[in-house]
Enzyme design. Structure first.
Site, PDB file in Angstrom:
ATOM      1  N   HIS A  82       0.846  -1.199   0.000  1.00 35.13           N
ATOM      2  CA  HIS A  82       0.000   0.000   0.000  1.00 35.13           C
ATOM      3  C   HIS A  82       0.875   1.241   0.000  1.00 35.13           C
ATOM      4  O   HIS A  82       1.863   1.314   0.724  1.00 35.13           O
ATOM      5  CB  HIS A  82      -0.895   0.015   1.248  1.00 35.13           C
ATOM      6  CG  HIS A  82      -1.897   1.120   1.234  1.00 35.13           C
ATOM      7  ND1 HIS A  82      -3.168   0.963   0.715  1.00 35.13           N
ATOM      8  CD2 HIS A  82      -1.818   2.410   1.644  1.00 35.13           C
ATOM      9  CE1 HIS A  82      -3.824   2.104   0.818  1.00 35.13           C
ATOM     10  NE2 HIS A  82      -3.029   3.004   1.382  1.00 35.13           N
ATOM     11  N   ASP A 161     -14.440   3.384   7.005  1.00 32.15           N
ATOM     12  CA  ASP A 161     -13.397   4.210   6.385  1.00 32.15           C
ATOM     13  C   ASP A 161     -13.930   4.937   5.154  1.00 32.15           C
ATOM     14  O   ASP A 161     -13.579   6.094   4.916  1.00 32.15           O
ATOM     15  CB  ASP A 161     -12.175   3.361   6.004  1.00 32.15           C
ATOM     16  CG  ASP A 161     -11.113   4.223   5.323  1.00 32.15           C
ATOM     17  OD1 ASP A 161     -10.621   5.156   5.986  1.00 32.15           O
ATOM     18  OD2 ASP A 161     -10.819   4.013   4.139  1.00 32.15           O
ATOM     19  N   ARG A 168     -13.461  13.390   5.770  1.00 30.31           N
ATOM     20  CA  ARG A 168     -12.172  14.062   6.050  1.00 30.31           C
ATOM     21  C   ARG A 168     -11.709  14.856   4.840  1.00 30.31           C
ATOM     22  O   ARG A 168     -11.118  15.926   4.962  1.00 30.31           O
ATOM     23  CB  ARG A 168     -11.124  13.020   6.444  1.00 30.31           C
ATOM     24  CG  ARG A 168     -11.359  12.446   7.833  1.00 30.31           C
ATOM     25  CD  ARG A 168     -10.535  11.190   8.038  1.00 30.31           C
ATOM     26  NE  ARG A 168      -9.132  11.406   7.784  1.00 30.31           N
ATOM     27  CZ  ARG A 168      -8.313  10.490   7.246  1.00 30.31           C
ATOM     28  NH1 ARG A 168      -8.772   9.301   6.909  1.00 30.31           N
ATOM     29  NH2 ARG A 168      -7.054  10.759   7.050  1.00 30.31           N
ATOM     30  N   SER A 183      -7.087   4.670   8.940  1.00 26.78           N
ATOM     31  CA  SER A 183      -7.719   4.512   7.628  1.00 26.78           C
ATOM     32  C   SER A 183      -6.983   3.446   6.814  1.00 26.78           C
ATOM     33  O   SER A 183      -7.589   2.502   6.294  1.00 26.78           O
ATOM     34  CB  SER A 183      -7.697   5.872   6.905  1.00 26.78           C
ATOM     35  OG  SER A 183      -7.986   5.724   5.545  1.00 26.78           O
ATOM     36  N   LYS A 187      -8.041  -0.938   6.385  1.00 31.17           N
ATOM     37  CA  LYS A 187      -8.252  -1.564   5.071  1.00 31.17           C
ATOM     38  C   LYS A 187      -7.310  -2.754   4.894  1.00 31.17           C
ATOM     39  O   LYS A 187      -7.690  -3.791   4.353  1.00 31.17           O
ATOM     40  CB  LYS A 187      -8.019  -0.547   3.951  1.00 31.17           C
ATOM     41  CG  LYS A 187      -9.150   0.468   3.848  1.00 31.17           C
ATOM     42  CD  LYS A 187      -8.986   1.383   2.664  1.00 31.17           C
ATOM     43  CE  LYS A 187      -7.915   2.426   2.892  1.00 31.17           C
ATOM     44  NZ  LYS A 187      -8.316   3.800   2.810  1.00 31.17           N
TER      45      LYS A 187
HETATM   46  N1  URA Z   1      -4.750   6.892   2.170  1.00 34.51           N
HETATM   47  C1  URA Z   1      -5.780   6.293   2.843  1.00 34.51           C
HETATM   48  O1  URA Z   1      -6.245   5.233   2.473  1.00 34.51           O
HETATM   49  N2  URA Z   1      -6.266   6.926   3.934  1.00 34.51           N
HETATM   50  C2  URA Z   1      -5.775   8.090   4.379  1.00 34.51           C
HETATM   51  O2  URA Z   1      -6.249   8.584   5.376  1.00 34.51           O
HETATM   52  C3  URA Z   1      -4.707   8.701   3.667  1.00 34.51           C
HETATM   53  C4  URA Z   1      -4.216   8.068   2.566  1.00 34.51           C
END
Ligand code: URA
Length: 432
Positions: A82, A161, A168, A183, A187
């Site tokens: 990621h 999220d 956000r 966040s 995931k």
């Molecule tokens: N990427 C994400 O998935 N969440 C965030 O809060 C910032 C970047």
């Protein structure tokens, strides 16, 4: 329990209990807590922060707000990667086939681009026929057969999220370390991989602007991954200027092909090798140098490129466009941006270059916008390069409108000075 009291408590800088965090996440996911109270809590967290215990609890509750993917059939071979997001960041398309060609099981769910950063799903959809929405069964059986799959986020994964990130995004509360940590890690935990490698970006085009903040974020995410029983590492990489030379969906796919064909060296290959090395090292328990040797060999002997073609074909994509990237979508018009001065490029603001590519049609200004897959920028001169008046700095590709605003935005991203300056390292630090 009342949401008002939870907001007040955090506003006053106090630590929330597990029950209070659960009350908020469960209530907000179900639609029982309104956006205005959730926004107030996000802003209070932005200013007052969260303790490690609160962040772990928030992450866990968000991960469990929806489905949890079961990858137990892959044992300890499953691996995910990621990135915290950047401009020209196309490393997933390079590292996934490398790691799959070496026997790892790469299970990757990616997002679409929003704002100045691109998304892996949009890049892949520039390949004709590529299917980003496999059913869970098709996804798992492809990973078993091919060793990898990259799809969009499916089903009901981390609905908390999805709602909070959208909130956000419009309330100036994205760049908070506990909120980014929860966040991203919620995931990753819900997506089920045993091994996780994070690419934490730092610089003008990243959420984290300083190496210190990026390090804190990386340490928090690695800590949470470990607390959740995952094998995890984070690589902090530079995002002061765009990664590679191409920005824009089909253009970026073409650039990943040239790395996997062993035709292109430079920053994109270097960051991709660093990330793939960490993935291979975690999956097979290898030392860094041994893992790196395997990764470089997979590029040099063509096995990673063969894996890329197998993967694209498995997901319905047109492999002819990978074998010959001139068959990918091509823009009708191009415009050359020339230097009007002599000197060295000392700065390329990644965020502004990302915005210039959005102006050309390569990204979305809002969620509903349609993307022009062919649009984008090919950068000819990067930070540290010497330029003369009249030299080609970049070429802008577009299908509609005028490139004037994009040209202005591109030029405003550059600083050309008489003397060369030292550039930040590409790989700042690896946290394991
Ligand atoms: N990427 C994400 O998935 N969440 C965030 O809060 C910032 C970047």
């Amino acid at each position: 329990m009342r949401m008002y009291d939870i907001i007040l408590k955090k506003r006053n800088g106090e630590e929330l209990t597990d029950d209070e965090i659960a009350f908020f996440i469960d209530g907000y996911t179900k639609g029982e807590i309104p956006d205005y109270q959730a926004s107030a809590l996000m802003m209070a967290i932005f200013y007052k922060g969260m303790t490690d215990r609160e962040t772990v609890c928030l992450t866990d509750r968000m991960a469990h707000s929806g489905d949890m993917v079961d990858l137990s059939r892959f044992g300890e071979m499953s691996v995910d990667k990621h990135s915290t997001g950047g401009v020209g960041d196309k490393t997933s398309l390079i590292v996934a086939p490398i790691v799959a060609s070496l026997g790892g099981k790469v299970t990757k769910m990616s997002g679409r681009g929003l704002g100045h950063t691109g998304g892996t799903v949009d890049k892949l959809e520039s390949i004709s026929g590529y299917n980003t929405s496999l059913t869970p069964d098709a996804f798992l059986s492809q990973v078993e057969r091919v060793g990898m799959a990259i799809i969009g986020q499916t089903g009901n994964l981390t609905p908390a999220d999805k709602k909070l990130y959208a909130l956000r995004d419009v309330t100036a509360t994205v760049d908070s370390i506990p909120l980014i940590t929860s966040s991203i890690m919620s995931k990753k935990i819900a997506a089920g991989s045993h091994n996780i490698v994070l690419d934490v970006k730092v610089g003008s085009g990243a959420f984290m602007k300083t190496p210190r903040d990026a390090e804190i974020l990386a340490e928090k995410m690695v800590g949470i991954g470990k607390a959740c029983g995952r094998n995890i590492a984070a690589v902090i990489t530079d995002m002061d200027s765009p990664l590679g030379n191409n920005v824009g969906n089909a253009l970026e796919v073409a650039e990943t092909v040239s790395v996997l064909k062993n035709e292109k060296k430079g920053d994109l290959r270097e960051v991709s090798v660093a990330l793939a090395t960490e993935m291979v090292s975690l999956v097979f328990g290898l030392k860094h140098d041994e893992a790196e040797k395997k990764v470089v060999t997979a590029i040099e002997d063509g096995s990673a490129f063969e894996k890329m073609k197998e993967w694209i074909a498995a997901q319905g994509g047109d492999v002819a466009q990978i074998e010959d990237t001139s068959l990918l979508p091509r823009a009708k018009f191009s415009f050359d941006v020339l230097s009007d001065t002599d000197g060295y490029i000392t700065e390329m603001n990644a965020e502004k270059i990302g915005k210039a590519s959005v102006m050309l049609g390569a990204g979305r200004a809002s969620k509903e916008d349609k993307i022009d897959y062919a649009a984008g920028i090919v950068i000819n001169k990067k930070v540290g390069d010497k330029v003369k008046k009249g030299d080609l700095l970049a070429t802008l590709y577009y299908d509609n409108g005028s490139p004037d605003n994009a040209k202005k935005c591109y030029l405003s991203a550059l600083k050309i000075e008489p003397k060369q300056k030292s550039t930040p390292p590409l790989i700042h630090k690896i946290i394991r």
